[in-house]
Write a protein that holds these residues in place. Structure first.
Motif, mmCIF file in Angstrom:
data_model
loop_
_atom_site.group_PDB
_atom_site.id
_atom_site.type_symbol
_atom_site.label_atom_id
_atom_site.label_comp_id
_atom_site.label_asym_id
_atom_site.label_seq_id
_atom_site.Cartn_x
_atom_site.Cartn_y
_atom_site.Cartn_z
ATOM 1 N N LYS A 207 0.835 -1.185 0.000
ATOM 2 C CA LYS A 207 0.000 0.000 0.000
ATOM 3 C C LYS A 207 0.883 1.253 0.000
ATOM 4 O O LYS A 207 1.943 1.281 0.630
ATOM 5 N N ASP A 208 0.425 2.274 -0.718
ATOM 6 C CA ASP A 208 1.111 3.557 -0.778
ATOM 7 C C ASP A 208 2.488 3.474 -1.431
ATOM 8 O O ASP A 208 3.375 4.272 -1.128
ATOM 9 N N VAL A 209 2.669 2.495 -2.323
ATOM 10 C CA VAL A 209 3.891 2.423 -3.127
ATOM 11 C C VAL A 209 3.460 2.198 -4.574
ATOM 12 O O VAL A 209 2.645 1.313 -4.855
ATOM 13 N N ASN A 210 4.003 3.009 -5.493
ATOM 14 C CA ASN A 210 3.736 2.791 -6.914
ATOM 15 C C ASN A 210 4.340 1.472 -7.359
ATOM 16 O O ASN A 210 5.248 0.941 -6.688
ATOM 17 N N ARG A 211 3.886 0.945 -8.505
ATOM 18 C CA ARG A 211 4.270 -0.416 -8.852
ATOM 19 C C ARG A 211 4.679 -0.583 -10.310
ATOM 20 O O ARG A 211 4.161 0.107 -11.187
ATOM 21 N N VAL A 212 5.599 -1.514 -10.507
ATOM 22 C CA VAL A 212 5.992 -1.975 -11.834
ATOM 23 C C VAL A 212 5.987 -3.499 -11.800
ATOM 24 O O VAL A 212 6.048 -4.099 -10.726
ATOM 25 N N PRO A 213 5.916 -4.163 -12.941
ATOM 26 C CA PRO A 213 5.935 -5.632 -12.938
ATOM 27 C C PRO A 213 7.261 -6.196 -12.443
ATOM 28 O O PRO A 213 8.318 -5.583 -12.614
ATOM 29 N N MET A 214 7.192 -7.382 -11.851
ATOM 30 C CA MET A 214 8.414 -8.070 -11.414
ATOM 31 C C MET A 214 9.386 -8.254 -12.565
ATOM 32 O O MET A 214 10.606 -8.256 -12.369
ATOM 33 N N ALA A 215 8.866 -8.404 -13.779
ATOM 34 C CA ALA A 215 9.747 -8.577 -14.934
ATOM 35 C C ALA A 215 10.684 -7.388 -15.100
ATOM 36 O O ALA A 215 11.841 -7.548 -15.522
ATOM 37 N N ASN A 216 10.212 -6.183 -14.775
ATOM 38 C CA ASN A 216 11.081 -4.999 -14.851
ATOM 39 C C ASN A 216 12.156 -5.030 -13.781
ATOM 40 O O ASN A 216 13.302 -4.602 -14.011
ATOM 41 N N ASN A 254 5.698 -20.240 -3.365
ATOM 42 C CA ASN A 254 7.008 -19.607 -3.511
ATOM 43 C C ASN A 254 7.540 -19.759 -4.934
ATOM 44 O O ASN A 254 7.286 -20.762 -5.608
ATOM 45 N N LYS A 255 8.322 -18.769 -5.358
ATOM 46 C CA LYS A 255 8.998 -18.824 -6.656
ATOM 47 C C LYS A 255 10.282 -18.012 -6.566
ATOM 48 O O LYS A 255 10.270 -16.871 -6.107
ATOM 49 N N ASN A 256 11.372 -18.592 -7.016
ATOM 50 C CA ASN A 256 12.653 -17.883 -7.017
ATOM 51 C C ASN A 256 12.788 -17.081 -8.307
ATOM 52 O O ASN A 256 13.091 -17.620 -9.364
ATOM 53 N N TYR A 257 12.554 -15.781 -8.197
ATOM 54 C CA TYR A 257 12.659 -14.899 -9.349
ATOM 55 C C TYR A 257 14.105 -14.556 -9.688
ATOM 56 O O TYR A 257 14.347 -13.902 -10.703
ATOM 57 N N TYR A 258 15.054 -14.979 -8.868
ATOM 58 C CA TYR A 258 16.421 -14.495 -8.982
ATOM 59 C C TYR A 258 17.422 -15.565 -9.385
ATOM 60 O O TYR A 258 18.630 -15.397 -9.200
ATOM 61 N N THR A 259 16.944 -16.673 -9.964
ATOM 62 C CA THR A 259 17.874 -17.652 -10.511
ATOM 63 C C THR A 259 18.602 -17.040 -11.700
ATOM 64 O O THR A 259 18.114 -16.087 -12.336
ATOM 65 N N ASP A 260 19.746 -17.602 -12.051
ATOM 66 C CA ASP A 260 20.481 -17.119 -13.217
ATOM 67 C C ASP A 260 19.585 -17.130 -14.454
ATOM 68 O O ASP A 260 19.512 -16.140 -15.194
ATOM 69 N N ALA A 261 18.919 -18.256 -14.691
ATOM 70 C CA ALA A 261 18.135 -18.418 -15.912
ATOM 71 C C ALA A 261 17.006 -17.398 -15.992
ATOM 72 O O ALA A 261 16.750 -16.821 -17.066
ATOM 73 N N LEU A 263 16.749 -14.413 -14.419
ATOM 74 C CA LEU A 263 17.268 -13.053 -14.577
ATOM 75 C C LEU A 263 17.751 -12.825 -16.007
ATOM 76 O O LEU A 263 17.472 -11.784 -16.619
ATOM 77 N N ILE A 264 18.471 -13.783 -16.546
ATOM 78 C CA ILE A 264 19.004 -13.637 -17.906
ATOM 79 C C ILE A 264 17.873 -13.599 -18.926
ATOM 80 O O ILE A 264 17.901 -12.831 -19.897
ATOM 81 N N ALA A 265 16.838 -14.414 -18.709
ATOM 82 C CA ALA A 265 15.685 -14.393 -19.614
ATOM 83 C C ALA A 265 14.998 -13.032 -19.599
ATOM 84 O O ALA A 265 14.501 -12.559 -20.628
ATOM 85 N N ALA A 266 14.995 -12.373 -18.443
ATOM 86 C CA ALA A 266 14.319 -11.077 -18.319
ATOM 87 C C ALA A 266 15.108 -9.950 -18.958
ATOM 88 O O ALA A 266 14.523 -9.034 -19.561
ATOM 89 N N GLY A 267 16.438 -9.973 -18.811
ATOM 90 C CA GLY A 267 17.247 -8.838 -19.258
ATOM 91 C C GLY A 267 18.185 -9.110 -20.406
ATOM 92 O O GLY A 267 18.698 -8.173 -21.024
ATOM 93 N N GLY A 268 18.463 -10.381 -20.685
ATOM 94 C CA GLY A 268 19.285 -10.734 -21.825
ATOM 95 C C GLY A 268 20.773 -10.623 -21.639
ATOM 96 O O GLY A 268 21.539 -10.856 -22.587
#
Length: 372
Positions: A207-216, A254-261, A263-268
């Motif tokens: 609450k009271d925080v602007n938001r962007v997708p986790m992908a960003n 739970n989901k690990n958003y910070y695995t190598d694969a 992160l690399i898929a998100a940013g290249g």
């Protein structure tokens, strides 16, 4: 293992048997060696358990940069002295935080680190190293999208999170010069990209925080981490996740958003990975996501894991126990950092007591040994 007679010296058949025995011993030892390395942070040619606390700031978002009154080295030296005297080896320090004072901006474009930013941080790091204390340098916090700080701050923060040219201006004009200017500094444990970025996401935001997708968030971490690794190949990168909900594939929901694969898929960027994980814990997260009720091995992670925020005993965290540092060490984690030294209700005696107990019980795991 299969013995190959042609590889054994004909004159000494016993040498072949000796070689087999040595190989078997080494093979049996390998898992032990691997595990020992997996729950420590490699630093200063040592394998260390991070024994410390969050500062996390003296002046919120304004400890380094153009303000001529910063940094207050009497304050920092006092903190580092107390850490060192009680066996502490690590302090987590926030830098840009919400971006009010650093980096330097022109509209939504980052033009540089900001006047004195690198020099001020180097002054703090020099003092830390004089006391044999390392620093985790946390770049940003979810506070960058808090509307309470005004639209100027949130709009330009949103730009570097969502707009590729603006994001690249931060990386090229601020992050890379900072890492280059401090490359090889012995006091830097790691560069941390975000503090609790999940708090500003559409999936988990508060609450009271602007938001962007986790992908960003993943893309930003990936591209910043890649830039850091290329600028200083010996530097380590981490990220301060708010909970195991986003840092493990084990456990319900739970989901690990910070695995190598991922992160690399998100940013290249193939160099955009984390070297170790950081996670936070507070009672509201519940025992299913508590590092104090699960060994580190339970989360089935591929890298060391530091518990980088939790309240110190005796108050503030009913689920942490009276000896949380010792409990985390025993359970295979790579570090324990309480929250936080500069909070109004901070219990300095408790924090220092936990550090001191760790030095007494595990000196070789926590003491930084300076190279001669």
């Amino acid at each position: 293992l299969e013995a190959r007679p042609e590889a054994c010296p004909e004159a000494r058949p016993e040498a072949c048997a000796e070689a087999i025995i040595v190989c078997v011993i080494l093979c049996l030892a390998m898992p032990i060696i691997s595990f020992a390395a997996s729950n420590r942070i490699h630093y200063n040619n040592q394998e260390l358990f991070l024994n410390g606390s969050n500062l996390a700031w003296q002046h919120f978002a304004n400890d380094i940069g153009p303000d001529p009154n910063t940094p207050d080295m009497n304050f920092f030296d006092d903190v580092f002295s107390k850490f060192a005297a009680n066996g502490g080896n690590c302090m987590r320090l926030w830098l840009h935080t919400n971006g009010r004072h650093t980096p330097e901006w022109s509209g939504y474009t980052v033009t540089g680190p900001g006047t004195n930013t690198i020099a001020d941080l180097k002054t703090i790091l020099n003092d830390a190293w004089s006391h044999k204390v390392g620093v985790i340098c946390c770049l940003w916090s979810f506070d960058m999208l808090r509307p309470q700080y005004g639209s100027t701050i949130t709009n330009r923060a949103n730009a570097i999170l969502t707009d590729d040219p603006c994001q690249q201006s931060y990386i090229n004009n601020c992050l890379i010069p900072m890492v280059q200017g401090l490359k090889g500094h012995p006091a830097i444990f790691a560069w941390e990209i975000f503090n609790e970025p999940e708090g500003m996401t559409t999936e988990f935001g508060w609450k009271d925080v602007n938001r962007v997708p986790m992908a960003n968030i993943q893309k930003f971490i990936n591209r910043c981490a890649g830039a850091i690794h290329r600028t200083d190949p010996n530097a380590k990168v981490t990220n301060g996740a708010v909970t195991f909900a986003t840092t493990a594939d084990v456990g319900s929901g739970n989901k690990n958003y910070y695995t190598d694969a991922r992160l690399i898929a998100a940013g290249g960027d193939p160099n955009g990975y984390l070297d170790f994980y950081c996670v936070h814990f507070y009672d509201w997260m519940g025992t299913p996501r508590s590092p104090f009720t699960h060994p580190c091995s339970y989360w089935n992670l591929d890298k060391p894991l530091v518990v980088a925020e939790f309240p110190p005993p005796p108050s503030g965290c009913k689920g942490c126990g009276t000896t949380p540092y010792e409990n985390l060490h025993k359970n295979g984690y790579a570090g324990a950092l309480t929250w936080a030294w500069t909070e109004r209700d901070s219990n300095h005696a408790s924090i220092l007591g936990q550090m001191k107990a760790m030095r007494t019980a595990h000196q070789s795991d926590v003491e930084i040994i300076k190279k001669q």
